[in-house]
Design an enzyme around this catalytic site. Structure first.
Site, PDB file in Angstrom:
ATOM      1  N   GLU A  94      -8.792  15.348  38.938  1.00 41.11           N
ATOM      2  CA  GLU A  94      -7.706  15.025  38.000  1.00 41.11           C
ATOM      3  C   GLU A  94      -7.238  16.349  37.421  1.00 41.11           C
ATOM      4  O   GLU A  94      -8.059  17.138  36.928  1.00 41.11           O
ATOM      5  CB  GLU A  94      -8.195  14.107  36.871  1.00 41.11           C
ATOM      6  CG  GLU A  94      -8.499  12.699  37.342  1.00 41.11           C
ATOM      7  CD  GLU A  94      -8.905  11.760  36.210  1.00 41.11           C
ATOM      8  OE1 GLU A  94      -8.442  11.938  35.072  1.00 41.11           O
ATOM      9  OE2 GLU A  94      -9.721  10.857  36.494  1.00 41.11           O
ATOM     10  N   GLU A 120     -15.976  10.676  35.102  1.00 39.47           N
ATOM     11  CA  GLU A 120     -16.219  11.231  33.764  1.00 39.47           C
ATOM     12  C   GLU A 120     -17.420  10.534  33.105  1.00 39.47           C
ATOM     13  O   GLU A 120     -17.309   9.966  32.014  1.00 39.47           O
ATOM     14  CB  GLU A 120     -14.963  11.118  32.874  1.00 39.47           C
ATOM     15  CG  GLU A 120     -13.819  11.976  33.398  1.00 39.47           C
ATOM     16  CD  GLU A 120     -12.631  12.124  32.443  1.00 39.47           C
ATOM     17  OE1 GLU A 120     -12.598  11.481  31.381  1.00 39.47           O
ATOM     18  OE2 GLU A 120     -11.720  12.898  32.782  1.00 39.47           O
TER      19      GLU A 120
END
Ligand code: AHR
Length: 502
Positions: free
Chosen positions: A305, A177
């Site tokens: 995820e 991220e």
């Protein structure tokens, strides 16, 4: 009961369902590692929790991502190797490791402990290197420590730490991220950083001569961000080059857990499910962003995820939330979506393996048990490595308040393998049963060749699963008849079925 028609187009093969699409993710967060797979001072079991490891072994996990998550971009791998008593205690910038304590990391569980867990589970490791606060040298050194078979200080260090042979770690993520907790970078900035890291890690791969590392870059749910990343990462003085094998994104969805013990639960659940199914659109759009730019290289899509993230799961409680059959139903719906996209999907990792978010295994003191989502992964296991085929569904939909998209009330996917045709069907409707008729094109179905199981038929949908009731969520036999050459099954509200036809 309402009616749904499913057609399995057995000639229309999409692609192989990579086993890694049933992958998992574990982070140094809350009780995932410590108290989850590992217990401090647990000498009898070499530190590992045998009860948890045995549940995970039965699941035959194809791949496990570690050490994060946001933690990955704050992690320096050298802190976690060598004699445990010499390993430094560090702050954990992002997560509390224990519900009542400060966010600190003991480094008791490090690279060797993780990679030996993967060996024990017969699982492919996927390591996420620190791009946010680390440097390319650190990442290349990690590859050398893990995989290099030559005569260098780092390879020798691994040997001294008890592992003679290289671990042969294939999957390397560069950052996590990086548009957010991994450095808040613009797509261009991350692309430049990524290229620099990929140069050193990729050259390390060349040096080891086998060239079998697969490099993974982080994408975002904003697909313009992905397109800009791809444009920039492909720039090089030597012409266009794309130093990545896979691009990822993360997709979470949730509500309050009012679905537990609350009459309005169905509405909340339906909205959550519509958001889970946005996965379909995200996969199409990230794949399109990649294809629009990378015309010279085939790049896979990873959802590294995903899962439910309810409002109860907060940093202070280590992102813990109750596990319910309703959550498991959403996992079934998403696994069907992955099958439909088997032409681009190379991996996915549900968050997170033990105790955190939509975990598959939960622990409490000395108890460990499988959550309903574990049962779904188990039921869907025959899809792994099969060829997905196109499946069309004609079923009622529901208008859900607050959502632009309607909820399709039946989900389905099918695949072909050595065992014949394997089909999964979900009745996503929590209010009504569905009679589902399935036509298998070109297959002469004989009832004697059909085997079927169903999950959650008699289960209470609105209770949190604990050690005491976990066994009530296991699969039961499902009656499937053959009428006019079609399979016919009655699916109770909120159930997941698997049908094998030899
Ligand atoms: O899974 C919990 C967190 O969610 C991860 O650390 C991060 O990558 C994501 O935002």
């Amino acid at each position: 009961m309402t009616n749904a028609q499913v057609t399995v187009h057995t000639e229309a093969v999409i692609d192989r369902i990579e086993p890694e699409v049933h992958g998992h993710f574990s982070e140094h967060l809350g009780r995932c590692i410590y108290d989850g797979v590992w217990r401090s001072g647990n000498d009898d079991e070499d530190g590992y929790r045998d009860d948890v490891v045995s549940l995970l072994e039965d699941l035959e996990m194809p791949v496990l991502r570690w050490p994060g998550g946001c933690f990955a971009d704050d992690y320096h791998w050298e802190d976690g190797v060598g004699p445990v008593e010499d390993r430094p205690r560090r702050r954990n910038l992002f997560w509390a490791q224990d519900t009542d304590e400060r966010p600190e990391e003991s480094n008791e569980f490090g690279t060797d402990e993780f990679l030996q867990l993967c060996e024990r589970l017969d699982t492919e490791p996927y390591l996420a290197a620190n791009v946010g606060s680390g440097d390319p040298q650190e990442a290349a050194d990690w590859v050398e420590y893990c995989n290099y078979e030559g005569d260098t200080e780092l390879a020798d260090r691994r040997r001294e730490n008890g592992h003679e042979d290289g671990y042969d770690v294939k999957f390397w993520g560069l950052g996590n991220e990086n548009w957010g907790c991994g450095g808040r970078m613009s797509p261009e900035q991350y692309a430049r950083e990524y290229r620099r890291f990929a140069t050193y890690v990729g050259t390390m791969d060349n040096l080891m001569l086998d060239r079998d590392l697969e490099l993974i870059a982080c994408g975002f749910e904003d697909h313009e961000w992905n397109r800009r990343f791809m444009e920039e990462v492909g720039n090089s003085a030597w012409g266009q080059a794309f130093p990545l094998d896979h691009l990822t994104l993360h997709h979470y969805y949730g509500r309050t857990m009012s679905v537990v013990d609350d009459e309005t639960g169905a509405d909340d659940y339906e909205g959550m499910l519509v958001e889970a199914l946005e996965m379909d659109n995200h996969i199409e759009r990230i794949a399109a962003a990649v294809d629009a730019v990378a015309t010279t290289r085939d790049i896979g899509i990873i959802i590294d995820e995903w899962g439910t993230w309810h409002t109860e799961a907060v940093s202070e409680n280590g992102l813990e939330q109750p596990g319910t059959a309703l959550d498991a139903l959403s996992a079934a719906a998403v696994l069907d979506v992955f099958n439909h996209h088997s032409d681009v999907m190379t991996m996915s990792n549900i968050a997170q393996t033990v105790n955190v978010l939509q975990c598959l295994v939960e622990t409490d003191g000395d108890d460990a048990w499988a959550r309903p989502t574990y049962r779904v992964f188990d039921l869907y296991a025959p899809h792994k490595g099969n060829d997905a085929v196109t499946t069309s569904v004609d079923a009622p939909t529901r208008d859900v308040e607050g959502e632009d998209d309607d909820l399709p009330l039946v989900g389905a996917s099918a695949s072909l393998g050595d065992g014949g045709t394997f089909l999964t069907l979900t009745n996503l409707d929590v209010r009504e049963g569905q009679t589902v008729e399935v036509a298998l094109e070109g297959v002469d179905v004989d009832a004697a060749d059909v085997d079927a199981e169903v999950l959650f038929a008699d289960a209470e949908l609105d209770v949190a699963v604990t050690a005491d009731n976990a066994d009530e969520f296991t699969a039961e036999e499902l009656d499937v008849s053959v009428e006019d050459g079609k399979l016919v099954a009655d699916l109770d509200p909120a159930t997941v079925a698997a049908v094998s036809v030899e």
